[in-house]
Design a protein around this motif. Structure first.
Motif, PDB file in Angstrom:
ATOM      1  N   TYR A 160     -30.982  43.456 -17.589  1.00 54.30           N
ATOM      2  CA  TYR A 160     -29.785  44.302 -17.541  1.00 54.30           C
ATOM      3  C   TYR A 160     -29.563  44.852 -16.133  1.00 54.30           C
ATOM      4  CZ  TYR A 160     -26.599  48.193 -18.321  1.00 54.30           C
ATOM      5  OH  TYR A 160     -25.539  49.064 -18.235  1.00 54.30           O
ATOM      6  N   PHE A 164     -26.325  43.015 -14.841  1.00 54.08           N
ATOM      7  CA  PHE A 164     -25.184  43.840 -15.229  1.00 54.08           C
ATOM      8  C   PHE A 164     -25.026  45.113 -14.389  1.00 54.08           C
ATOM      9  CE2 PHE A 164     -26.078  41.213 -18.887  1.00 54.08           C
ATOM     10  CZ  PHE A 164     -24.816  40.782 -19.252  1.00 54.08           C
ATOM     11  N   ARG A 168     -23.965  42.622 -10.446  1.00 53.87           N
ATOM     12  CA  ARG A 168     -22.905  42.260 -11.394  1.00 53.87           C
ATOM     13  C   ARG A 168     -21.671  41.662 -10.736  1.00 53.87           C
ATOM     14  NH1 ARG A 168     -22.662  47.790 -10.823  1.00 53.87           N
ATOM     15  NH2 ARG A 168     -20.599  48.806 -10.630  1.00 53.87           N
ATOM     16  N   THR A 177     -22.809  36.177 -17.047  1.00 53.56           N
ATOM     17  CA  THR A 177     -22.413  37.406 -17.731  1.00 53.56           C
ATOM     18  C   THR A 177     -20.995  37.390 -18.292  1.00 53.56           C
ATOM     19  OG1 THR A 177     -21.738  38.382 -15.607  1.00 53.56           O
ATOM     20  CG2 THR A 177     -24.002  38.802 -16.355  1.00 53.56           C
ATOM     21  N   PHE A 201     -26.065  49.524 -21.463  1.00 53.56           N
ATOM     22  CA  PHE A 201     -27.210  48.818 -22.035  1.00 53.56           C
ATOM     23  C   PHE A 201     -27.069  48.724 -23.554  1.00 53.56           C
ATOM     24  CE2 PHE A 201     -31.739  48.647 -23.468  1.00 53.56           C
ATOM     25  CZ  PHE A 201     -32.003  47.383 -22.976  1.00 53.56           C
ATOM     26  N   PHE A 204     -24.813  45.840 -24.275  1.00 53.69           N
ATOM     27  CA  PHE A 204     -25.545  44.591 -24.057  1.00 53.69           C
ATOM     28  C   PHE A 204     -26.405  44.261 -25.277  1.00 53.69           C
ATOM     29  CE2 PHE A 204     -29.260  42.559 -21.585  1.00 53.69           C
ATOM     30  CZ  PHE A 204     -28.719  41.295 -21.690  1.00 53.69           C
ATOM     31  N   CYS A 205     -27.078  45.261 -25.831  1.00 53.20           N
ATOM     32  CA  CYS A 205     -27.900  45.041 -27.023  1.00 53.20           C
ATOM     33  C   CYS A 205     -27.041  44.664 -28.228  1.00 53.20           C
ATOM     34  CB  CYS A 205     -28.726  46.287 -27.328  1.00 53.20           C
ATOM     35  SG  CYS A 205     -30.043  46.602 -26.128  1.00 53.20           S
ATOM     36  N   TRP A 220     -31.760  36.056 -21.386  1.00 56.81           N
ATOM     37  CA  TRP A 220     -32.079  37.020 -22.444  1.00 56.81           C
ATOM     38  C   TRP A 220     -32.336  36.355 -23.794  1.00 56.81           C
ATOM     39  CZ3 TRP A 220     -27.665  37.688 -19.325  1.00 56.81           C
ATOM     40  CH2 TRP A 220     -26.458  37.188 -19.829  1.00 56.81           C
TER      41      TRP A 220
END
Length: 322
Positions: A160, A164, A168, A177, A201, A204-205, A220
């Motif tokens: 991350y 990101f 980024r 991304t 974050f 992202f999860c 990932w």
């Protein structure tokens, strides 16, 4: 099997046709067929694919563990001086070990290692070996199959910060991304302003949790997916990378044992502490930090998600050499 097979893209000759037919079908090619293959300058890989997809092979041929079953199997490194097959996993000392493998194999690293390997100019990856050649290596008891693993929490947070937050805006990073932005923002064209603001974050999860697993970017995707189609003899934790280095050097000729691993692309840590939760803070407000302790991005629900989604990674970590 001779390990000096030509490039799988090279045209076959009579000897190679005979060896390939014997290996897959247990017989010689008909003379007319062999002559036709030579005249067509059929590449070895095409011939092998024809064998693997023939009904004759399906009826009576040996069941071979092809090394191109999974999406990253072709990237396995064949490091002949150490007699190891190494599985590179993104965000797990990937660049450092690839650089080392090139140096151990006698190649000058004069351009980015990923470019050098993926181009095929240096044939260290499994994708540039013939199936017969690679099968012989896989069955050779003198070779070892090796990988390094990393705690999924540490790997995901590192990813991350790298993709990101810190980098980024970089074009090569956006290649990885942009699908995430499209999924979360609900639009096809992603603007510079959207990238500048970024995603949290937690977002992202959410993406990883909801998007199809087969579409996961290698940075990932679960580490278990890299390893799922092959047996691995030796697994090491990244924090025990010194043991990995000793293992490899002990298998090398003495002349190479001074060629040390060395670590690259290690992100600097933020000096001092940050007494706040940042899981819901956008990257535009994180630019002032370097990599922070993992805890600032973790909440109980996020940590539970990571441990569930990457559960098999933790099983593999428990198998690592101590």
């Amino acid at each position: 099997m001779d390990r000096t097979d030509p490039d799988p893209k090279a045209p076959v000759d009579a000897a190679l046709i005979e060896a390939t037919y014997r290996f897959y079908l247990g017989r010689s090619a008909h003379p007319e067929t062999a002559q036709s293959l030579i005249e067509r300058q059929l590449p070895l890989r095409r011939l092998e694919n024809n064998m693997l997809n023939s009904r004759e092979y399906w009826k009576k041929g040996p069941v071979l563990a092809t090394h191109r079953r999974g999406p990253w199997d072709g990237s396995i490194l064949v490091v002949e001086p150490a007699r190891i097959l190494f599985c590179p996993i993104a965000k797990v000392a990937n660049t450092s070990v690839k650089d080392w493998a090139l140096r151990l194999s006698g190649h000058a690293v004069d351009k980015p290692v990923h470019t050098l390997l993926d181009s095929g100019k240096v044939r260290l990856q499994a994708r540039y070996r013939s199936e017969r050649e690679f099968d012989a290596i896989m069955r050779d008891p003198d070779w070892a199959r090796v990988a390094i693993l990393r705690d999924p929490v540490d790997r995901l947070i590192s990813c991350y910060w790298d993709k990101f937050v810190r980098n980024r805006r970089v074009a090569s990073v956006l290649h990885h991304t942009t699908p995430v932005y499209r999924f979360l923002l609900g639009c096809e064209e992603i603007t510079e302003a959207q990238v500048e603001e970024g995603i949290t974050f937690r977002q992202f999860c959410h993406y990883i949790n909801l998007a199809p697993r087969e579409q996961m970017d290698p940075h990932w995707a679960p580490q278990s997916r890299y390893l799922e189609t092959c047996r691995w003899d030796h697994l090491f934790r990244i924090e025990d990378i010194d043991a990995f280095e000793r293992f490899v050097l002990d298998r090398c000729p003495k002349a190479l044992r001074r060629e040390r691993l060395g670590m690259q692309n290690v992100a600097p840590r933020h000096e001092g502490t940050v007494d706040e939760a940042l899981a819901d803070v956008v990257p535009a407000r994180l630019d002032k930090f370097r990599n922070l302790p993992n805890a600032v991005l973790l909440t109980p629900d996020i940590e539970d998600f990571i441990r569930d989604y990457f559960a098999l990674d933790y099983v593999l970590l428990d198998r690592c050499a101590r």
